[in-house]
Design a protein around this motif. Sequence first.
Motif, short mmCIF file in Angstrom:
data_model
loop_
_atom_site.label_atom_id
_atom_site.label_comp_id
_atom_site.label_asym_id
_atom_site.label_seq_id
_atom_site.Cartn_x
_atom_site.Cartn_y
_atom_site.Cartn_z
N ALA A 38 129.43 68.01 46.32
CA ALA A 38 129.56 67.37 47.63
C ALA A 38 129.64 68.40 48.75
O ALA A 38 129.02 68.24 49.82
N THR B 61 131.72 63.06 53.65
CA THR B 61 131.53 62.55 52.28
C THR B 61 132.83 61.94 51.79
O THR B 61 133.93 62.39 52.16
N THR C 218 128.27 58.69 52.47
CA THR C 218 127.86 59.48 51.30
C THR C 218 129.10 59.71 50.44
O THR C 218 130.17 60.05 50.95
N LYS D 218 123.81 59.65 48.44
CA LYS D 218 123.62 60.13 49.81
C LYS D 218 123.28 58.96 50.73
O LYS D 218 122.29 58.27 50.54
#
Length: 336
Positions: free
Chosen positions: A168, A274, A290, A329
Amino acid sequence: MSGVRLQDVADLAGVSMKTVSNVVHDYPHVSAKMRERVQNAIAELGYRPNVLGRRLATGRTGLIALAFADVSVPYFAELARRVSSLAAEQGYRVLFEETDGTLEGERAVVSSGEAGLVDGMIFQPSRMSSAELAQTRSDIPMVILGEGAAPVTIDRVMIDNVAAAREATRHLLSLGRRRVAFAGHERTALSRTSELRIAGYQAALEEAGLTADPALLIPSQSVSPVDSARSVGAALDAGLAVDAIMCRDDLAAIGALRALQERGLKVPEDVAITGWDNTQMTWVTFPSITTIAPDMTALASRALTMLRERIDGLDTMGRHELVDFDLVKRESAPEA
């Protein structure tokens, strides 16, 4: 209908009590036609097998326990759904136990073992040590989930948290981001989960020739989007400059997203984000998030298989296994 007996089902189906028992216990040698006849009778009468009676007759109850911290956390809710669905396919029902993420709660769950009502337990600890788990009662087969304590004597299934965190963080770096923060970990007494994810985050930064800056670690008071929004917002208000945030979990990511938007920062143009767990909410936020996606089906399936093998008498040292993960993603940190 209350008080329905095995004999009542046998009478309605026109079969012996032994045949009904074989269907209830899911013995494979019953013909499909006979099984359907008995199942129709069971459904019509509303028959429910007596758990204690089943244990006396077979030594098993057909019940397993699933114990974790808090069902209101989306990850655990999804885990419960997957385990319950897969267990039903194998003829098991699942009892859910919440530990509240406390040492006392975990000890209570492990020591009680549902007072002999369950054939085995799948348990995700967060507070108990390996040494203490190793000394728990051994008459209830157990499989441990997650990156918490796991003695070598007990089976465990997890994903590689360091590798996932590294992936990540590498993705955020591939977008040209250099001030990558980590948000959502505990303010004090880091959990094993947070330790591993921070380790992967730091490793990726060092691979890119960047020094991990302690100022970029943004802890939260608790695992919640509200506390994440507060902590990230406070850090931004204090002048912390970031262009990406890797969040410990999806709840932290949702909180961080709100804190950024409240301050007029655009995601991902100004700050990429993320999350972790791939919970359902991450694809309906705006922008969508994401996130690291553990293979939940494989996690639940492997844990159930290992538990059934223990219930059936497998006696070996603990098996510690990894299942796959993926980085999904979405808009908050799109493909480079």
